[in-house]
Scaffold this motif. Structure first.
Motif, PDB file in Angstrom:
ATOM      1  N   HIS A   7       0.802  -1.227  -0.168  1.00 21.36           N
ATOM      2  CA  HIS A   7      -0.028  -0.118  -0.133  1.00 21.36           C
ATOM      3  C   HIS A   7       0.939   1.321  -0.103  1.00 21.36           C
ATOM      4  O   HIS A   7       1.801   1.602   0.911  1.00 21.36           O
ATOM      5  CB  HIS A   7      -0.913  -0.211   1.209  1.00 21.36           C
ATOM      6  CG  HIS A   7      -1.811   1.221   1.140  1.00 21.36           C
ATOM      7  ND1 HIS A   7      -3.038   1.207   0.419  1.00 21.36           N
ATOM      8  CD2 HIS A   7      -1.923   2.195   2.180  1.00 21.36           C
ATOM      9  CE1 HIS A   7      -3.658   2.314   0.725  1.00 21.36           C
ATOM     10  NE2 HIS A   7      -3.176   3.065   1.752  1.00 21.36           N
ATOM     11  N   LYS A   8       0.638   2.047  -1.126  1.00 20.01           N
ATOM     12  CA  LYS A   8       1.467   3.441  -1.210  1.00 20.01           C
ATOM     13  C   LYS A   8       3.172   3.204  -1.006  1.00 20.01           C
ATOM     14  O   LYS A   8       3.510   3.999  -0.368  1.00 20.01           O
ATOM     15  CB  LYS A   8       1.049   4.432   0.042  1.00 20.01           C
ATOM     16  CG  LYS A   8      -0.402   4.552  -0.380  1.00 20.01           C
ATOM     17  CD  LYS A   8      -0.614   6.193   0.404  1.00 20.01           C
ATOM     18  CE  LYS A   8      -1.977   6.638  -0.084  1.00 20.01           C
ATOM     19  NZ  LYS A   8      -2.415   7.817   0.456  1.00 20.01           N
ATOM     20  N   GLU A  39       3.458   4.010  14.020  1.00 22.03           N
ATOM     21  CA  GLU A  39       2.571   5.257  14.590  1.00 22.03           C
ATOM     22  C   GLU A  39       3.621   6.284  15.336  1.00 22.03           C
ATOM     23  O   GLU A  39       3.329   7.417  15.236  1.00 22.03           O
ATOM     24  CB  GLU A  39       1.656   4.609  15.580  1.00 22.03           C
ATOM     25  CG  GLU A  39       0.443   4.029  14.743  1.00 22.03           C
ATOM     26  CD  GLU A  39      -0.568   3.381  15.766  1.00 22.03           C
ATOM     27  OE1 GLU A  39      -1.666   4.037  15.549  1.00 22.03           O
ATOM     28  OE2 GLU A  39      -0.402   2.402  16.677  1.00 22.03           O
ATOM     29  N   PRO A  54       2.544   7.089   6.501  1.00 20.30           N
ATOM     30  CA  PRO A  54       1.410   7.709   6.230  1.00 20.30           C
ATOM     31  C   PRO A  54       0.222   6.958   6.912  1.00 20.30           C
ATOM     32  O   PRO A  54       0.358   5.912   7.154  1.00 20.30           O
ATOM     33  CB  PRO A  54       1.041   7.651   4.753  1.00 20.30           C
ATOM     34  CG  PRO A  54       2.416   7.582   4.301  1.00 20.30           C
ATOM     35  CD  PRO A  54       3.128   6.530   5.056  1.00 20.30           C
ATOM     36  N   ALA A  55      -0.522   8.019   7.561  1.00 26.17           N
ATOM     37  CA  ALA A  55      -1.709   7.563   8.494  1.00 26.17           C
ATOM     38  C   ALA A  55      -2.663   6.252   7.715  1.00 26.17           C
ATOM     39  O   ALA A  55      -2.984   5.179   8.335  1.00 26.17           O
ATOM     40  CB  ALA A  55      -2.522   8.522   8.842  1.00 26.17           C
ATOM     41  N   SER A  56      -2.823   6.610   6.276  1.00 25.30           N
ATOM     42  CA  SER A  56      -3.382   5.452   5.424  1.00 25.30           C
ATOM     43  C   SER A  56      -2.641   4.091   5.467  1.00 25.30           C
ATOM     44  O   SER A  56      -3.341   3.191   5.496  1.00 25.30           O
ATOM     45  CB  SER A  56      -3.521   5.789   3.972  1.00 25.30           C
ATOM     46  OG  SER A  56      -2.451   6.012   3.384  1.00 25.30           O
ATOM     47  N   VAL A  57      -1.377   4.203   5.700  1.00 29.39           N
ATOM     48  CA  VAL A  57      -0.799   2.898   5.493  1.00 29.39           C
ATOM     49  C   VAL A  57      -0.955   2.248   7.060  1.00 29.39           C
ATOM     50  O   VAL A  57      -1.186   1.050   7.199  1.00 29.39           O
ATOM     51  CB  VAL A  57       0.807   3.025   5.251  1.00 29.39           C
ATOM     52  CG1 VAL A  57       1.645   1.666   5.392  1.00 29.39           C
ATOM     53  CG2 VAL A  57       1.057   3.469   4.018  1.00 29.39           C
ATOM     54  N   ASP A  59      -3.384   2.689   9.141  1.00 28.77           N
ATOM     55  CA  ASP A  59      -4.889   2.244   8.896  1.00 28.77           C
ATOM     56  C   ASP A  59      -4.986   0.990   8.283  1.00 28.77           C
ATOM     57  O   ASP A  59      -5.731  -0.076   8.737  1.00 28.77           O
ATOM     58  CB  ASP A  59      -5.899   3.305   8.093  1.00 28.77           C
ATOM     59  CG  ASP A  59      -5.890   4.392   9.044  1.00 28.77           C
ATOM     60  OD1 ASP A  59      -5.749   4.451  10.481  1.00 28.77           O
ATOM     61  OD2 ASP A  59      -6.328   5.635   8.657  1.00 28.77           O
ATOM     62  N   LYS A  60      -4.362   0.875   6.925  1.00 29.75           N
ATOM     63  CA  LYS A  60      -4.445  -0.463   6.236  1.00 29.75           C
ATOM     64  C   LYS A  60      -3.850  -1.547   7.102  1.00 29.75           C
ATOM     65  O   LYS A  60      -4.277  -2.664   6.955  1.00 29.75           O
ATOM     66  CB  LYS A  60      -3.681  -0.199   4.940  1.00 29.75           C
ATOM     67  CG  LYS A  60      -3.889  -1.438   3.985  1.00 29.75           C
ATOM     68  CD  LYS A  60      -5.185  -1.194   3.611  1.00 29.75           C
ATOM     69  CE  LYS A  60      -5.314  -1.193   2.013  1.00 29.75           C
ATOM     70  NZ  LYS A  60      -6.740  -1.095   1.505  1.00 29.75           N
ATOM     71  N   TYR A  62      -3.882  -2.013  10.282  1.00 27.55           N
ATOM     72  CA  TYR A  62      -5.077  -2.255  11.391  1.00 27.55           C
ATOM     73  C   TYR A  62      -6.028  -3.125  10.848  1.00 27.55           C
ATOM     74  O   TYR A  62      -6.615  -4.045  11.541  1.00 27.55           O
ATOM     75  CB  TYR A  62      -5.240  -1.131  12.121  1.00 27.55           C
ATOM     76  CG  TYR A  62      -4.308  -0.677  13.324  1.00 27.55           C
ATOM     77  CD1 TYR A  62      -4.203  -1.515  14.428  1.00 27.55           C
ATOM     78  CD2 TYR A  62      -3.755   0.496  13.313  1.00 27.55           C
ATOM     79  CE1 TYR A  62      -3.376  -1.385  15.557  1.00 27.55           C
ATOM     80  CE2 TYR A  62      -2.815   0.972  14.232  1.00 27.55           C
ATOM     81  CZ  TYR A  62      -2.884   0.083  15.256  1.00 27.55           C
ATOM     82  OH  TYR A  62      -1.759   0.348  16.529  1.00 27.55           O
ATOM     83  N   ASP A  63      -6.418  -2.705   9.721  1.00 25.45           N
ATOM     84  CA  ASP A  63      -7.606  -3.261   8.789  1.00 25.45           C
ATOM     85  C   ASP A  63      -7.202  -4.893   8.686  1.00 25.45           C
ATOM     86  O   ASP A  63      -8.027  -5.654   8.788  1.00 25.45           O
ATOM     87  CB  ASP A  63      -7.983  -2.666   7.541  1.00 25.45           C
ATOM     88  CG  ASP A  63      -8.699  -1.320   7.608  1.00 25.45           C
ATOM     89  OD1 ASP A  63      -9.175  -1.091   8.740  1.00 25.45           O
ATOM     90  OD2 ASP A  63      -8.816  -0.581   6.952  1.00 25.45           O
TER      91      ASP A  63
END
Length: 70
Positions: A7-8, A39, A54-57, A59-60, A62-63
């Motif tokens: 991711h990214k 984090e 990045p926060a989106s990474v 978040d991914k 944790y998902d």
């Protein structure tokens, strides 16, 4: 069982343990770290250099963790 996603430009690897526990490692090139370190301080390398995640990474990651525990 190990699951890997990208991711990214980051690689997120999740390993499911026995109890159940999921160990998450995030890497990018020579930089790596746990989800918690990612984090807090970002990813680091053997020289002590760090890069932000990045926060989106995160978040991914944790998902992915949640999907393995379901």
């Amino acid at each position: 069982m190990t699951t890997t996603i990208k991711h990214k430009g980051f690689t997120i690897e999740a390993q499911l343990g026995d109890d159940p526990q999921v160990d998450i490692t995030i890497t990018k090139g020579k930089f790596w770290g746990s989800i918690g370190a990612s984090e807090d301080i970002g990813l680091s390398n053997d020289d002590g250099d760090t890069i932000a995640v990045p926060a989106s990474v995160i978040d991914k990651a944790y998902d992915l963790e949640e999907s393995l525990l379901d």
